[in-house]
Scaffold this active site. Sequence first.
Site, PDB file in Angstrom:
ATOM      1  N   SER A   1       1.886  -9.689  -0.619  1.00 44.90           N
ATOM      2  CA  SER A   1       1.503  -8.275  -0.575  1.00 44.90           C
ATOM      3  C   SER A   1       1.796  -7.600   0.758  1.00 44.90           C
ATOM      4  CB  SER A   1       0.019  -8.142  -0.914  1.00 44.90           C
ATOM      5  OG  SER A   1      -0.759  -8.898  -0.007  1.00 44.90           O
TER       6      SER A   1
ATOM      7  N   LYS B   1       0.815  -1.221   0.000  1.00 44.27           N
ATOM      8  CA  LYS B   1       0.000   0.000   0.000  1.00 44.27           C
ATOM      9  C   LYS B   1       0.848   1.271   0.000  1.00 44.27           C
ATOM     10  CE  LYS B   1      -4.050  -2.155   0.446  1.00 44.27           C
ATOM     11  NZ  LYS B   1      -5.115  -2.072  -0.568  1.00 44.27           N
TER      12      LYS B   1
ATOM     13  N   GLU C   1      -9.646   5.630   3.126  1.00 47.19           N
ATOM     14  CA  GLU C   1     -10.466   4.562   3.699  1.00 47.19           C
ATOM     15  C   GLU C   1      -9.540   3.404   3.977  1.00 47.19           C
ATOM     16  OE1 GLU C   1      -9.981   4.863   0.466  1.00 47.19           O
ATOM     17  OE2 GLU C   1      -9.277   2.806   0.142  1.00 47.19           O
TER      18      GLU C   1
HETATM   19  C1  LIG Z   1      -1.411  -6.981   2.857  1.00 49.79           C
HETATM   20  C2  LIG Z   1      -2.575  -6.687   1.974  1.00 49.79           C
HETATM   21  N1  LIG Z   1      -2.734  -7.378   0.844  1.00 49.79           N
HETATM   22  C3  LIG Z   1      -3.763  -7.168   0.020  1.00 49.79           C
HETATM   23  C4  LIG Z   1      -4.737  -6.232   0.314  1.00 49.79           C
HETATM   24  C5  LIG Z   1      -5.900  -6.100  -0.620  1.00 49.79           C
HETATM   25  O1  LIG Z   1      -5.886  -4.936  -1.369  1.00 49.79           O
HETATM   26  P1  LIG Z   1      -5.558  -4.969  -2.909  1.00 49.79           P
HETATM   27  O2  LIG Z   1      -6.412  -6.001  -3.524  1.00 49.79           O
HETATM   28  O3  LIG Z   1      -5.879  -3.598  -3.372  1.00 49.79           O
HETATM   29  O4  LIG Z   1      -4.124  -5.290  -3.057  1.00 49.79           O
HETATM   30  C6  LIG Z   1      -4.616  -5.454   1.479  1.00 49.79           C
HETATM   31  C7  LIG Z   1      -5.617  -4.421   1.806  1.00 49.79           C
HETATM   32  O5  LIG Z   1      -5.710  -3.903   2.862  1.00 49.79           O
HETATM   33  C8  LIG Z   1      -3.500  -5.690   2.324  1.00 49.79           C
HETATM   34  O6  LIG Z   1      -3.335  -5.009   3.462  1.00 49.79           O
END
Ligand SMILES: Cc1ncc(COP(=O)(O)O)c(C=O)c1O
Lengths: 425, 269
Positions: free
Chosen positions: A389, A96, A118
């Site tokens: 992620s 993020k 948000e």
């Molecule tokens: C570690 C992590 N992965 C994935 C996501 C999902 O978001 P996005 O699909 O936009 O990557 C989030 C959202 O808060 C997150 O904190």
Amino acid sequence: MALSLPTYPQPDERGRYGRFGGRYVPETLIPALDELQQAYHTARTDPAFLNELDRLLRDFVGRPSSLYLAERLTEHAGGAKIYLKREDQNYTGAHKINNCLAQALLAKRMGKQRVIAETGAGQHGVASATAAALLGLDCVVYMGAEDIRRQALNVFRMKLLGAEVREVTSGTSTLKDATNEAIRDWVTNVRDTFYILGSVVGPHPYPAMVRDFQSIIGEEVKVQHQALEGREVPDVIVACVGGGSNAIGIFAPFAYLPEHERPLMIGTEAAGEGVESGRHAASVAGGRIGVLHGAMMYLLNDDEGQIVPPHSISAGLDYPGIGPEHCLYAETGVAQYVPVTDAQALDALQLLTRLEGIIPALESAHAIHAAVEIAGRMPPEQTVVVNLSGRGDKDVAEVMRLLDLAQTAPAQDAPGVIRPQEVHA
Amino acid sequence: MTATLTATTPGAARIHAAFARAHAEGRAAFIPFMTAGYPTAQAFAGVADELLEHADLLEVGIPYSDPLGDGPTIQRASEQALAGGTSTRGTLALVKALRARHATPIVIMTYVNPIYAVGPREFMRLAQDAGVDGLILPDLPPDQDLEIADLAAEHGLAVTFLIAPTSTPARVKLVAEACTGFLYAVSVTGVTGAREGSALAEVPAMLALAREHARVPVAVGFGVKDADTARQVAQVADGVVVGSAFINAARQGQSVGALAATIRAGCQK
Ligand SMILES: Cc1ncc(COP(=O)(O)O)c(C=O)c1O
């Protein structure tokens, strides 16, 4: 100049990805979206902006994140090599931050002193609060009451960083409602407020802009995979999909290659207790086309158009829609979207932790599950890249609660490994 | 009222006639709003009857789970109406029942997702069958979906789009030219809801701009809550929309009809 932002053939000039996307918002916001689009259009090629973003991504965030060969996980899966793109190494703990720093820099360029955001899992809120602290901006974060409970640690981090966290109790008290409140705030304070949107959703130009800022993930993979494997393009790429920003960040740099050069790309949707249970957040597998938060997309909504409350073990995937570019990928077969349940994710979280010493975010654990499954069916000379992620620090209290529940459940079949089925028994 | 009215549909004709009648009486048209199925599916009919006694036009909202242009008052009303079982089709049935008792034009306020979910053509057919005269679409800028307006026209319905204080002259022109029912000018940058004090400072300039392009009457809403604010708006607008104040009254068990009478009196030019 070190950094340049990629350009892609989508969306069209009206912000459409095929029939998806667009700008379904109150008229009040249209001029602000035009203004944002214009500001982004000039910033994206301005060396001053790009150099500053590059410096922050490198020295503040710690990029590039590594592409790490997970040997024991590979061995466990028994097939293709599994690489982890370590977005969990980023400062603040997830992908993020890439997007937040870029948007906050843009806010500053546009002379906006107040930013709003948000958040579901709290990672986007923490990243926004961090960027605001760094750049001296006022920051308000909207968060659902249910997520405030699940993510107490991140709530405290945001407050420590000087942000105001506003609890949202309307609707389902989760991410979709926090997004509604952020949009309402923006409608009200649009003249002096910048909305830092956290995923590839919302009205044009957000899905395109957030994608461009997150594309650094896939661009780095190309370079790293070349160095490690002698070719830019992995065979398979897997990423979890909430709104879809980490997934688009790793997919988009490959998505517009000619079909025969494209990797197999798999997005994992949160299937909660199973798509057939009705308690899930799988918008492609279990939704239908609709409009939410300004864009047309696959959406959990009933036959009268009311949004169906999503469910996922992970707050960051607990969103009823999926970004419009993913919808186009799904419709045209550029990427595939597969459901992964709460139980499978919780299992994968423990698996990665035990085998590699990496505690992933519950969101990322959805991708780990699918990666292990698919790698096992592939030959050893092939590669699977999983977008890790984020890291699991934010989730450990919730995971502890869930595993405690499981401890009190009847006998375990494998000593030391708690079977996820029992967690939901 | 400066506009030369060229009605394109029966709904538009009825809406324009209602504005013309009010104008002839030296008033701005009084346009109360109520969420369908609020406070309950049963009580709604009575509340609507009271409003229709005073209204030049009635605006009925389809309760929606994610009304992002609305403030807490209408949002809560929607949640309550949905919890009570009011649906999109149910709303149109409620309107059909009102239409059988009243000649006053009725317009539907709806977010686009319920239209897409039912199917635009089917939605328009149901609305026409219910006797709806027009649609107000708060999250549909006219350049997003040209099919909706075409389908509405095909089914005899008028459409109303919105402008806001932030609208540029080019946007005002685009929106004004797309409206066939009336043009809805949002008085403030913000969501619906009765506000403390009066925040109508931006209205006159916005209306002057709107009138350069609109071929339909121009109404103002958001934040109008009593006779006093209605009077201020009536000095410059062809119509006055009042929503949250009636929902607040209904919630508190106050007489919606009495409030409507007062506000209507305030609409005197
Ligand atoms: C570690 C992590 N992965 C994935 C996501 C999902 O978001 P996005 O699909 O936009 O990557 C989030 C959202 O808060 C997150 O904190």
